[in-house]
Design an enzyme around this catalytic site. Structure first.
Site, PDB file in Angstrom:
ATOM      1  CB  SER A  77      -0.935   0.023   1.205  1.00 50.73           C
ATOM      2  OG  SER A  77      -1.886  -0.999   1.101  1.00 50.73           O
TER       3      SER A  77
HETATM    4  N1  SAH Z   1      -1.471  -4.633   4.068  1.00 53.18           N
HETATM    5  C1  SAH Z   1      -0.736  -4.665   2.819  1.00 53.18           C
HETATM    6  C2  SAH Z   1      -1.671  -4.392   1.670  1.00 53.18           C
HETATM    7  C3  SAH Z   1      -1.530  -5.390   0.605  1.00 53.18           C
HETATM    8  S1  SAH Z   1      -2.678  -5.212  -0.725  1.00 53.18           S
HETATM    9  C4  SAH Z   1       0.432  -3.671   2.872  1.00 53.18           C
HETATM   10  O1  SAH Z   1       0.855  -3.286   3.932  1.00 53.18           O
HETATM   11  O2  SAH Z   1       0.973  -3.309   1.861  1.00 53.18           O
HETATM   12  C5  SAH Z   1      -4.071  -6.133  -0.150  1.00 53.18           C
HETATM   13  C6  SAH Z   1      -3.870  -7.596   0.120  1.00 53.18           C
HETATM   14  O3  SAH Z   1      -5.149  -8.150   0.417  1.00 53.18           O
HETATM   15  C7  SAH Z   1      -3.314  -8.424  -1.043  1.00 53.18           C
HETATM   16  O4  SAH Z   1      -2.166  -9.080  -0.623  1.00 53.18           O
HETATM   17  C8  SAH Z   1      -4.445  -9.409  -1.362  1.00 53.18           C
HETATM   18  O5  SAH Z   1      -3.982 -10.677  -1.796  1.00 53.18           O
HETATM   19  C9  SAH Z   1      -5.164  -9.487  -0.031  1.00 53.18           C
HETATM   20  N2  SAH Z   1      -6.550  -9.953  -0.082  1.00 53.18           N
HETATM   21  C10 SAH Z   1      -7.501  -9.682  -1.017  1.00 53.18           C
HETATM   22  N3  SAH Z   1      -8.646 -10.300  -0.713  1.00 53.18           N
HETATM   23  C11 SAH Z   1      -8.438 -10.983   0.456  1.00 53.18           C
HETATM   24  C12 SAH Z   1      -9.237 -11.827   1.271  1.00 53.18           C
HETATM   25  N4  SAH Z   1     -10.513 -12.133   0.964  1.00 53.18           N
HETATM   26  N5  SAH Z   1      -8.680 -12.343   2.394  1.00 53.18           N
HETATM   27  C13 SAH Z   1      -7.396 -12.071   2.735  1.00 53.18           C
HETATM   28  N6  SAH Z   1      -6.587 -11.303   1.992  1.00 53.18           N
HETATM   29  C14 SAH Z   1      -7.097 -10.758   0.861  1.00 53.18           C
END
Ligand code: SAH
Length: 230
Positions: A77
């Protein structure tokens, strides 16, 4: 972790300087919670990328205020988004926090720096495995990481003081509200995946009631159903 070996020790100071500049930029963009800013100042964002990323690319991008790829089609993010969600989650040390969407674990690390107990779920197996290996190497071994579908939450450790969703849901996932303490908060971007989404903060005010407010527009990767094996 090859990049650690490749990094010239002097670069450590370069990264520290870049981090401080990022913190000042976040401050200018309206992040005012000093504890959140300090947490961001402590987490080495450049070590959350793919270990094969060239040092030159890290130097250029790791502390830019933008979202960047972390593999498996996902992104780390935007630092402003992490800071914004961390600030609006308003955590106190010792709180029990469920994060949906571990990704590379950057937000997880920021939450740990804020002194909370973090449970985090990731649906993509490869990302989950990478992050499970990486976080302890960076000293963040206290997070409890789970491979699963965040739409189900994590009932085994409920109720939570806070639930933070870091992917955008098409609508409010009802199961998550049920896993909040009374007085607990769910922070979640909601909206269509092909447009901007709205950040919502919901407080569970009783067994059956929630009070919600909106906190602005953001762009998140979509929250997808079910686990994925890749
Ligand atoms: N918290 C992360 C953000 C990653 S982007 C950071 O610090 O950068 C969002 C993430 O959510 C992705 O890795 C994606 O695979 C995950 N995601 C999407 N749908 C999801 C679900 N239903 N359950 C768990 N993770 C999910």
């Amino acid at each position: 972790m090859e990049s650690l070996v490749q990094v010239n020790p002097d670069d450590i100071y370069v990264f520290k300087g870049k981090r401080l500049r990022l913190v000042n930029e976040l401050r200018r963009l309206g992040i005012s919670d000093e504890l959140v800013l300090q947490a961001i100042n402590r987490v080495p964002r450049h070590l959350f990328f793919d270990p094969h990323t060239a040092v030159s690319a890290l130097l250029e991008h790791a502390y830019a205020n933008k979202a960047l790829p972390i593999g498996s089609g996902q992104t780390i993010s935007h630092p402003f988004t992490v800071a914004f969600q961390s600030q609006h989650l308003n955590v106190k040390p010792g709180m029990q926090v469920l994060e949906i969407g571990t990704g590379c674990g950057y937000q997880t690390a920021v939450l740990l720096e804020l002194g909370v107990k973090v449970y985090s779920i990731e649906r993509q197996k490869k990302l989950f495995d990478n992050t499970r290996n990486l976080l302890p190497l960076l000293g963040y071994s206290k997070a409890k990481l789970f491979y699963g579908d965040g739409y189900q939450g994590l009932p085994a450790f409920a109720p939570y003081d806070k639930i933070l969703v870091t992917a955008s849901a098409p609508q409010l996932p009802k199961l998550l509200l049920k896993q909040l303490k009374i007085g607990g908060q769910l922070l979640i971007p909601i909206g269509p995946s092909d447009q901007e989404q709205t950040m919502y903060s919901f407080i569970r005010t009783s067994e059956v009631d929630v009070k919600g407010k909106t906190l602005g527009k953001f762009n998140f990767v979509p929250m997808l159903m079910d686990k994925a094996t890749d």
